[in-house]
Design a protein around this motif. Sequence first.
Motif, PDB file in Angstrom:
ATOM      1  N   GLU A  14      -2.230  -1.710   4.729  1.00 55.71           N
ATOM      2  CA  GLU A  14      -2.893  -0.432   4.984  1.00 55.71           C
ATOM      3  C   GLU A  14      -2.761  -0.069   6.460  1.00 55.71           C
ATOM      4  O   GLU A  14      -2.548   1.093   6.816  1.00 55.71           O
ATOM      5  CB  GLU A  14      -4.362  -0.518   4.566  1.00 55.71           C
ATOM      6  N   TYR A  31       0.837  -1.186   0.000  1.00 54.84           N
ATOM      7  CA  TYR A  31       0.000   0.000   0.000  1.00 54.84           C
ATOM      8  C   TYR A  31       0.878   1.244   0.000  1.00 54.84           C
ATOM      9  O   TYR A  31       1.996   1.228   0.520  1.00 54.84           O
ATOM     10  CB  TYR A  31      -0.934   0.010   1.213  1.00 54.84           C
ATOM     11  N   ARG A  74      -4.247  16.961   2.282  1.00 54.37           N
ATOM     12  CA  ARG A  74      -5.033  15.739   2.050  1.00 54.37           C
ATOM     13  C   ARG A  74      -4.106  14.532   2.120  1.00 54.37           C
ATOM     14  O   ARG A  74      -2.907  14.642   1.902  1.00 54.37           O
ATOM     15  CB  ARG A  74      -5.805  15.783   0.747  1.00 54.37           C
ATOM     16  N   VAL A  75      -4.713  13.394   2.421  1.00 59.49           N
ATOM     17  CA  VAL A  75      -3.990  12.125   2.538  1.00 59.49           C
ATOM     18  C   VAL A  75      -4.815  11.065   1.824  1.00 59.49           C
ATOM     19  O   VAL A  75      -6.028  10.977   2.017  1.00 59.49           O
ATOM     20  CB  VAL A  75      -3.794  11.724   4.021  1.00 59.49           C
ATOM     21  N   GLU A  76      -4.135  10.280   0.986  1.00 56.92           N
ATOM     22  CA  GLU A  76      -4.802   9.179   0.276  1.00 56.92           C
ATOM     23  C   GLU A  76      -4.003   7.907   0.507  1.00 56.92           C
ATOM     24  O   GLU A  76      -2.776   7.938   0.505  1.00 56.92           O
ATOM     25  CB  GLU A  76      -4.843   9.457  -1.232  1.00 56.92           C
ATOM     26  N   ILE A  77      -4.696   6.804   0.686  1.00 54.96           N
ATOM     27  CA  ILE A  77      -4.049   5.495   0.764  1.00 54.96           C
ATOM     28  C   ILE A  77      -4.561   4.671  -0.407  1.00 54.96           C
ATOM     29  O   ILE A  77      -5.773   4.587  -0.635  1.00 54.96           O
ATOM     30  CB  ILE A  77      -4.330   4.787   2.101  1.00 54.96           C
ATOM     31  N   ARG A  78      -3.623   4.082  -1.132  1.00 54.50           N
ATOM     32  CA  ARG A  78      -3.966   3.297  -2.318  1.00 54.50           C
ATOM     33  C   ARG A  78      -3.263   1.948  -2.269  1.00 54.50           C
ATOM     34  O   ARG A  78      -2.144   1.849  -1.788  1.00 54.50           O
ATOM     35  CB  ARG A  78      -3.514   4.015  -3.593  1.00 54.50           C
ATOM     36  N   GLN A  97       0.796   5.522   0.737  1.00 54.21           N
ATOM     37  CA  GLN A  97       0.093   6.697   1.232  1.00 54.21           C
ATOM     38  C   GLN A  97       0.674   7.916   0.527  1.00 54.21           C
ATOM     39  O   GLN A  97       1.888   8.088   0.480  1.00 54.21           O
ATOM     40  CB  GLN A  97       0.269   6.847   2.739  1.00 54.21           C
ATOM     41  N   LEU A  98      -0.199   8.731  -0.029  1.00 54.11           N
ATOM     42  CA  LEU A  98       0.182   9.996  -0.647  1.00 54.11           C
ATOM     43  C   LEU A  98      -0.275  11.112   0.286  1.00 54.11           C
ATOM     44  O   LEU A  98      -1.474  11.246   0.549  1.00 54.11           O
ATOM     45  CB  LEU A  98      -0.478  10.140  -2.019  1.00 54.11           C
ATOM     46  N   THR A  99       0.674  11.873   0.797  1.00 52.86           N
ATOM     47  CA  THR A  99       0.379  12.961   1.725  1.00 52.86           C
ATOM     48  C   THR A  99       0.739  14.273   1.029  1.00 52.86           C
ATOM     49  O   THR A  99       1.882  14.464   0.624  1.00 52.86           O
ATOM     50  CB  THR A  99       1.186  12.804   3.023  1.00 52.86           C
ATOM     51  N   TYR A 100      -0.243  15.145   0.872  1.00 58.37           N
ATOM     52  CA  TYR A 100      -0.076  16.377   0.104  1.00 58.37           C
ATOM     53  C   TYR A 100       0.005  17.593   1.022  1.00 58.37           C
ATOM     54  O   TYR A 100      -0.864  17.789   1.878  1.00 58.37           O
ATOM     55  CB  TYR A 100      -1.267  16.579  -0.841  1.00 58.37           C
TER      56      TYR A 100
END
Length: 134
Positions: free
Chosen positions: A87, A29, A116-120, A31-34
């Motif tokens: 995750e 997984y 924003r934070v996204e987990i993919r 994580q994109l942290t912007y």
Amino acid sequence: MSAGPNESKLEFESSTPSDFNTDKENAMYVQLTYFDGPRTAAQLAAHDYAGEHRVADAVKSVPGIVGTHVLRGPDGSDVIVSIGMTEQDLLDAQQAIMATELLPGEDPALLTGPDRVEIREVVYTWDREKEAVR
């Protein structure tokens, strides 16, 4: 398409469905942290100091975190790419970071949270050294 004099010509094999990870047991997984820009030099210095002296140790305390890459734009915006085996590892790293206390001299006004934070789930990887597809 021909490569220019300072460009390399890259050729890629096309992906087939078998190239994509369908093995949930070996999933990874990201994580994109912007942190959106523009950010001031003081904000960037504070962010970099916190990352190096406090946040990195918190993230490294989570065994399932494979690595982190910080990508910075010309306006000071950052995208932090964190890679975890599950995750839950990424969620544990978030908690570990939030549990840290500010170090002496850190100014909370300069340390804004992410925009924003996204987990993919990672569904495809390629490693030049291993020449393997996950």
